[in-house]
Enzyme design. Structure first.
Site, PDB file in Angstrom:
ATOM      1  N   HIS A 136       8.000   6.836  10.128  1.00 33.25           N
ATOM      2  CA  HIS A 136       7.287   6.691   8.859  1.00 33.25           C
ATOM      3  C   HIS A 136       6.568   8.030   8.677  1.00 33.25           C
ATOM      4  O   HIS A 136       5.355   8.133   8.857  1.00 33.25           O
ATOM      5  CB  HIS A 136       6.303   5.517   8.969  1.00 33.25           C
ATOM      6  CG  HIS A 136       5.611   5.152   7.690  1.00 33.25           C
ATOM      7  ND1 HIS A 136       5.872   5.776   6.481  1.00 33.25           N
ATOM      8  CD2 HIS A 136       4.635   4.234   7.431  1.00 33.25           C
ATOM      9  CE1 HIS A 136       5.089   5.241   5.551  1.00 33.25           C
ATOM     10  NE2 HIS A 136       4.335   4.315   6.100  1.00 33.25           N
TER      11      HIS A 136
ATOM     12  N   ARG B  34      12.153   2.242   2.065  1.00 34.81           N
ATOM     13  CA  ARG B  34      11.673   1.494   3.221  1.00 34.81           C
ATOM     14  C   ARG B  34      12.702   0.419   3.528  1.00 34.81           C
ATOM     15  O   ARG B  34      13.184  -0.286   2.635  1.00 34.81           O
ATOM     16  CB  ARG B  34      10.318   0.852   2.950  1.00 34.81           C
ATOM     17  CG  ARG B  34       9.973  -0.167   4.046  1.00 34.81           C
ATOM     18  CD  ARG B  34       8.548  -0.563   4.058  1.00 34.81           C
ATOM     19  NE  ARG B  34       7.704   0.551   4.455  1.00 34.81           N
ATOM     20  CZ  ARG B  34       6.418   0.417   4.758  1.00 34.81           C
ATOM     21  NH1 ARG B  34       5.841  -0.767   4.703  1.00 34.81           N
ATOM     22  NH2 ARG B  34       5.701   1.458   5.122  1.00 34.81           N
TER      23      ARG B  34
ATOM     24  N   LYS C 180      21.106 -11.102  -3.494  1.00 35.17           N
ATOM     25  CA  LYS C 180      22.359 -11.740  -3.905  1.00 35.17           C
ATOM     26  C   LYS C 180      23.543 -11.256  -3.089  1.00 35.17           C
ATOM     27  O   LYS C 180      24.686 -11.591  -3.386  1.00 35.17           O
ATOM     28  CB  LYS C 180      22.625 -11.455  -5.394  1.00 35.17           C
ATOM     29  CG  LYS C 180      21.581 -12.040  -6.323  1.00 35.17           C
ATOM     30  CD  LYS C 180      21.855 -11.602  -7.754  1.00 35.17           C
ATOM     31  CE  LYS C 180      20.682 -11.960  -8.665  1.00 35.17           C
ATOM     32  NZ  LYS C 180      20.739 -11.225  -9.925  1.00 35.17           N
TER      33      LYS C 180
ATOM     34  N   ARG D  95       0.817  -1.210   0.000  1.00 35.42           N
ATOM     35  CA  ARG D  95       0.000   0.000   0.000  1.00 35.42           C
ATOM     36  C   ARG D  95       0.855   1.266   0.000  1.00 35.42           C
ATOM     37  O   ARG D  95       0.532   2.218  -0.707  1.00 35.42           O
ATOM     38  CB  ARG D  95      -0.988   0.001   1.167  1.00 35.42           C
ATOM     39  CG  ARG D  95      -0.372  -0.527   2.441  1.00 35.42           C
ATOM     40  CD  ARG D  95      -1.431  -1.028   3.397  1.00 35.42           C
ATOM     41  NE  ARG D  95      -2.373   0.003   3.714  1.00 35.42           N
ATOM     42  CZ  ARG D  95      -3.680  -0.204   3.873  1.00 35.42           C
ATOM     43  NH1 ARG D  95      -4.172  -1.401   3.735  1.00 35.42           N
ATOM     44  NH2 ARG D  95      -4.485   0.782   4.185  1.00 35.42           N
ATOM     45  N   THR D  96       1.922   1.273   0.771  1.00 28.91           N
ATOM     46  CA  THR D  96       2.743   2.483   0.802  1.00 28.91           C
ATOM     47  C   THR D  96       3.421   2.712  -0.542  1.00 28.91           C
ATOM     48  O   THR D  96       3.477   3.832  -1.054  1.00 28.91           O
ATOM     49  CB  THR D  96       3.802   2.383   1.922  1.00 28.91           C
ATOM     50  OG1 THR D  96       3.127   2.164   3.151  1.00 28.91           O
ATOM     51  CG2 THR D  96       4.624   3.649   2.014  1.00 28.91           C
TER      52      THR D  96
END
Lengths: 196, 302
Positions: free
Chosen positions: B131, B103, B81, B53-54
């Site tokens: 946030h 994020r 990796k 959603r963000t």
């Protein structure tokens, strides 16, 4: 019409006094009504000082024509072509009180200079609808256009050097009295808010 | 300039951002909800931690401003990796990103990336730290509802300890004039609230009658939120927003939740669907707030 050139404190020449601003707006109001041929124009002021100018023109029209033209406000900050070269500015309110589609829209601003603000304003208007006609009314045309844009209604044509700065002050926004001043300044800067 | 935290941001700046978001809400309500402001700019979403959603909200915001969007998610990527965070960030910059939305599960990662790349970064959630766009969209939702946050009494309920949303909201809400009470069992209260302008209690029922806003946090199983209280039923019995608790709130009080909701845990179905549950307003406001942030960071020379 002759424009007295007076010198205020700090030796900044006054090119339009409060009475001159009033007379110019009154004349422009008449021209706008005549040019609208019986249709009611929508006056849209460009932030910052175009907004009170549009309101004053609407009041003048109401004074002699009896009906008040709808007045809108337009912030062109999202449509500028020079966003990358100036500091970010807070957005002001954009409000169009009526649907502008098929209407005569008169954009109102204080100083016409490069024409880039007006180009951005036309883009912004198109996001709201497709006017029948867009006209342009400015208190001062100082020349130095960079785009093929011309005003339809002008308070005063003011030949300037690009290095000069044209300051418009209106009681609704600035302190003191209405007036237009011309002062030496950094090249490319115009308008009391530094807009070009 | 980056947007990494709501802590320490002056009230005037927060209000300017909210004013700008109001304008972007009007842009989003237009028949063509798109403006050319960020044409030619490239916004990179760097999601080292899952979020749908963000990321979608940032993507929508960037596109509504006519920016281009590049998405990077850690799963299945070079990060999986073994590429270092710094190399990933420098690679994204070399691909032409003008701004990075980051994020990461580690607090401070967005700040590091801003320092390494010299590009503006928007923190889209870093560990249990911050946030900030969530804090601003919640503030916008409350301002729309109540006209302003001055004097509002807000209870933030749930897993405060693991919540970056709580941290963002505490500082945004209090800077804008609201009073905040943290409501959680001891085990979910922060270890220290030193310097936070808040009250704390473990008794939700004791504050229900005197709050304007109940902000429910999600129980975050992925951050250990399930291990610190005996059972979900016990949590629900003391902290769940049941219909019964909802009915004991003042008549104008509202309920917010940052999503995704655990229905039947933090919030009952009957409450989630109530007109005074503003969850979907929050989602809609998220786009406008993120447009305001992106425009503030990219819509000028700096």
């Amino acid at each position: 019409m002759s424009w007295p050139l007076r010198v205020l404190e700090d030796s900044v020449p006054l090119v339009m006094a409060a009475a001159d601003v009033r007379k110019s707006l009154s004349r422009m109001a008449h021209e706008i009504v005549e040019g609208s041929r019986g249709e009611a124009p929508v006056l849209v002021g460009i932030h910052t000082r175009g907004v009170p100018l549009a309101r004053r023109i609407a009041s003048a029209i109401e004074g002699f024509a009896g009906s008040r033209a709808p007045v809108g406000a337009l912030d062109i900050g999202l449509y500028r072509d020079d966003l990358a070269s100036r500091p970010a500015m807070p957005l002001a309110a954009t409000r169009l009180p009526v649907d502008i589609t098929d209407r005569i829209v008169v954009l109102v601003d204080d100083v016409l200079y490069t024409g880039r603000t007006v180009r951005a304003a036309m883009d912004a208007l198109n996001a709201f609808g497709r006017p029948a006609v867009i006209r342009l009314a400015v208190l001062v045309d100082r020349g130095h256009r960079q785009l093929p844009i011309r005003p339809d209604h002008v308070g005063k044509n003011l030949p300037t050097a690009a290095s000069e700065r044209v300051s418009v002050r209106l009681v609704e926004i600035d302190r003191g009295e209405d007036g237009v001043w011309i002062e030496p300044g950094a090249p490319g800067i115009s308008g009391a808010d530094g807009r070009v | 300039m980056s947007f990494l935290t709501t802590r320490g941001v002056p009230r005037k700046d927060l209000e300017e951002l909210l004013d700008s978001a109001d304008e972007f809400n009007r842009v989003l309500a237009r028949p063509i909800p798109k403006v050319p402001a960020l044409q030619g700019k490239l916004v990179a979403n760097l999601f080292f931690e899952d979020s749908t959603r963000t990321r979608l909200s940032f993507e929508r915001a960037a596109r509504a401003l006519s920016a281009d969007v590049m998405n990077f998610s850690a799963a299945g990527s070079s990060a999986a990796k073994g590429e270092s965070l710094k190399d990933t960030a420098l690679t994204i910059r070399a691909l032409g990103a003008d701004l990075m939305v980051v994020r990461h599960k580690a607090a401070g990662a967005p700040r590091r990336i801003a320092a390494w790349t010299g590009r503006p970064v928007v923190n889209a959630g870093d560990g249990a730290h911050q946030h900030p766009t969530q804090g601003m969209l919640d503030a916008l939702t409350l301002r729309q509802r109540f006209g302003g946050l001055d004097g509002l009494r807000v209870a933030i309920v749930g897993d405060i300890r693991h919540s970056r949303v709580a941290r963002s909201n505490v500082f945004a809400f209090t800077a804008l004039g609201a009073g905040v009470t943290l409501v959680a069992p001891r085990t979910l209260q922060p270890v220290s609230t030193g310097g936070w302008p808040v009250d704390a209690t473990d008794d939700l029922d004791g504050v229900l009658g005197e709050v304007d806003v109940v902000y429910l946090l999600r129980i975050q199983a992925e951050r250990g939120g399930l291990s610190v209280f005996p059972s979900l039923p016990e949590y629900v019995s003391r902290y769940g927003m049941t219909r019964d608790r909802f009915d004991r709130l003042p008549a104008e009080a509202v309920v917010l939740h940052p999503g995704p909701m655990n229905r039947g845990v933090e919030i009952d179905d009957a409450v989630a669907g109530h007109p005074r549950a503003l969850v979907l307003d929050q989602v809609a406001n998220g786009v406008a707030v993120r447009m305001a942030v992106l425009f503030r960071l990219l819509g000028g020379s700096g």
